[in-house]
Motif scaffolding. Structure first.
Motif, PDB file in Angstrom:
ATOM      1  N   THR A 115       0.847  -1.190   0.000  1.00 30.48           N
ATOM      2  CA  THR A 115       0.000   0.000   0.000  1.00 30.48           C
ATOM      3  C   THR A 115       0.881   1.237   0.000  1.00 30.48           C
ATOM      4  O   THR A 115       1.881   1.289   0.723  1.00 30.48           O
TER       5      THR A 115
ATOM      6  N   SER B 292     -10.450   0.895  -9.766  1.00 29.59           N
ATOM      7  CA  SER B 292      -9.930  -0.452  -9.525  1.00 29.59           C
ATOM      8  C   SER B 292      -9.020  -0.849 -10.681  1.00 29.59           C
ATOM      9  O   SER B 292      -9.068  -1.969 -11.173  1.00 29.59           O
TER      10      SER B 292
ATOM     11  N   ASP C 135      -6.700  -1.014  -5.822  1.00 22.50           N
ATOM     12  CA  ASP C 135      -7.791  -0.217  -5.284  1.00 22.50           C
ATOM     13  C   ASP C 135      -7.251   1.185  -5.022  1.00 22.50           C
ATOM     14  O   ASP C 135      -6.267   1.353  -4.290  1.00 22.50           O
TER      15      ASP C 135
ATOM     16  N   SER D  74      -8.811  10.800  -0.139  1.00 21.08           N
ATOM     17  CA  SER D  74      -9.368  11.500   1.009  1.00 21.08           C
ATOM     18  C   SER D  74      -8.848  12.932   1.003  1.00 21.08           C
ATOM     19  O   SER D  74      -7.737  13.202   0.543  1.00 21.08           O
TER      20      SER D  74
ATOM     21  N   GLU E 226     -12.627   8.189   3.041  1.00 23.00           N
ATOM     22  CA  GLU E 226     -12.088   7.901   1.716  1.00 23.00           C
ATOM     23  C   GLU E 226     -13.202   7.731   0.695  1.00 23.00           C
ATOM     24  O   GLU E 226     -14.261   7.188   1.002  1.00 23.00           O
ATOM     25  N   MET E 227     -12.952   8.219  -0.520  1.00 23.76           N
ATOM     26  CA  MET E 227     -13.903   8.020  -1.609  1.00 23.76           C
ATOM     27  C   MET E 227     -13.264   7.135  -2.674  1.00 23.76           C
ATOM     28  O   MET E 227     -12.059   7.228  -2.934  1.00 23.76           O
ATOM     29  N   TYR E 228     -14.069   6.263  -3.238  1.00 21.88           N
ATOM     30  CA  TYR E 228     -13.582   5.341  -4.270  1.00 21.88           C
ATOM     31  C   TYR E 228     -13.179   6.114  -5.528  1.00 21.88           C
ATOM     32  O   TYR E 228     -13.880   7.030  -5.957  1.00 21.88           O
ATOM     33  N   VAL E 229     -12.042   5.751  -6.116  1.00 20.13           N
ATOM     34  CA  VAL E 229     -11.574   6.373  -7.353  1.00 20.13           C
ATOM     35  C   VAL E 229     -11.548   5.372  -8.492  1.00 20.13           C
ATOM     36  O   VAL E 229     -12.113   5.614  -9.557  1.00 20.13           O
TER      37      VAL E 229
ATOM     38  N   ARG F  95      -8.157   5.028  -3.696  1.00 15.94           N
ATOM     39  CA  ARG F  95      -9.116   5.841  -2.949  1.00 15.94           C
ATOM     40  C   ARG F  95      -8.506   7.198  -2.622  1.00 15.94           C
ATOM     41  O   ARG F  95      -7.288   7.322  -2.492  1.00 15.94           O
TER      42      ARG F  95
ATOM     43  N   LYS G  33      -9.624  11.048 -12.404  1.00 15.97           N
ATOM     44  CA  LYS G  33     -10.533  11.587 -11.389  1.00 15.97           C
ATOM     45  C   LYS G  33     -10.403  13.097 -11.355  1.00 15.97           C
ATOM     46  O   LYS G  33      -9.296  13.641 -11.262  1.00 15.97           O
TER      47      LYS G  33
ATOM     48  N   SER H 229      -6.062  -4.723 -12.891  1.00 10.65           N
ATOM     49  CA  SER H 229      -7.264  -4.481 -12.100  1.00 10.65           C
ATOM     50  C   SER H 229      -7.130  -4.951 -10.654  1.00 10.65           C
ATOM     51  O   SER H 229      -8.079  -4.839  -9.877  1.00 10.65           O
TER      52      SER H 229
END
Length: 287
Positions: free
Chosen positions: A185, A227, A212, A216, A222-225, A214, A233, A209
């Motif tokens: 990460t 995969s 993940d 913030s 956190e908001m999904y961006v 995300r 974005k 794919s």
């Protein structure tokens, strides 16, 4: 002195003249709770009327049952456990995500709690109003702010306490190569200098794919961006916002891509017809 059966011994903190009754000792022990550095403790012996006077000897011992220590500028410290909860204070030298660990001599991580205020840490003892828990905590701390760690450390063992910055800073308009090992990460931080709309976009030789992504802003949820290692974005941001992209590789192989953050130009709506090129995003405003 007087016969010990006719004597009351009490401990006080602050001053014995205060209305606080103090902690009775007798022939046992008492706990005054948490003491700050430089605070004074008083021992007061009071005689109760009795039938005779005798010489008595009193021995007072002070035992440290809990302590709080501050991590040094490098964010590391070695301590010996005391069979109790230990507290550690860390003040961030700069904005960023930091990884907190407490590791014993066998290279085993200890379970700990992270607090954002001192009193919650002292009262919590690993419970209560903690901000995060785990044997490895990753948490955002702003420059100059402090967090407190609490962990139970077994006696006669040495431990290494560490706070290490793990986030990387991005520069607006500069492509940044990103590589993540399997199950790794990463945190990428962007300082925002002015209000505006910004585009976060990535390119990769091979789209993957098993990832993940995300975002913030200012430590909020956190908001999904995306995969995928290829994503885009757009986000409206304010001056001094702290933007963080959290990118996790869930796959068993290393992944790589290039990330770029650019400011989106917002144009005034033209008063006459204008040609717009295919495949290019244009943003207009009307006042």
């Amino acid at each position: 002195g007087y016969n010990s059966y006719n004597t009351i011994i009490r401990l006080y903190k602050g001053t014995y003249k205060e209305s606080i009754p103090g902690v009775p000792l007798g022939n046992g022990s008492g706990d005054l709770g948490w003491l700050n550095e430089g605070e004074t403790v008083y021992l007061r012996s009071s005689h109760i009327s009795g039938s005779y006077i005798a010489n008595s000897a009193y021995y007072v011992g002070v035992e440290l049952t809990q302590r709080m220590q501050s991590l040094d500028a490098a964010g590391t410290m070695k301590v010996e456990g005391q069979n109790g909860y230990e507290f550690f204070k860390f003040t961030a030298p700069e904005n960023g995500y930091f990884q907190f660990t407490i590791v014993d001599e066998q290279n085993q991580n200890r379970w700990m709690s992270l607090y954002t205020d001192e009193q919650s840490a002292i009262n919590g003892n690993g419970f209560g109003n903690f901000a995060a828990q785990g044997d490895k905590i990753e948490y955002f701390v702003q420059k100059g702010e402090a967090v407190w760690l609490s962990a139970y450390l077994v006696g006669d063992r040495m431990y290494t306490v560490s706070a290490k910055k793990i986030s990387e800073d991005m520069t607006l308009g500069t492509p940044a190569p990103v590589t993540l090992k399997a199950n790794e990460t990463k945190y990428l931080m962007l300082p925002v200098d002015k209000d505006g709309y910004y585009k976060f976009s990535s390119v990769a030789d091979v789209s993957d794919s098993n990832v993940d992504v995300r975002m913030s802003v200012n430590g909020e949820s956190e908001m999904y961006v995306a995969s995928s290692t290829v994503f885009e974005k757009k986000k409206e941001l304010k001056q001094d916002d702290r933007v963080c992209l959290k990118i996790q590789n869930y796959g068993s192989a290393e992944i790589s891509f290039t990330l770029t953050v650019t400011e989106i130009e917002i144009k005034d709506i033209p008063t006459s017809s204008t040609n717009i090129a295919d495949g290019i995003d244009n943003f207009f405003k009307f006042t």
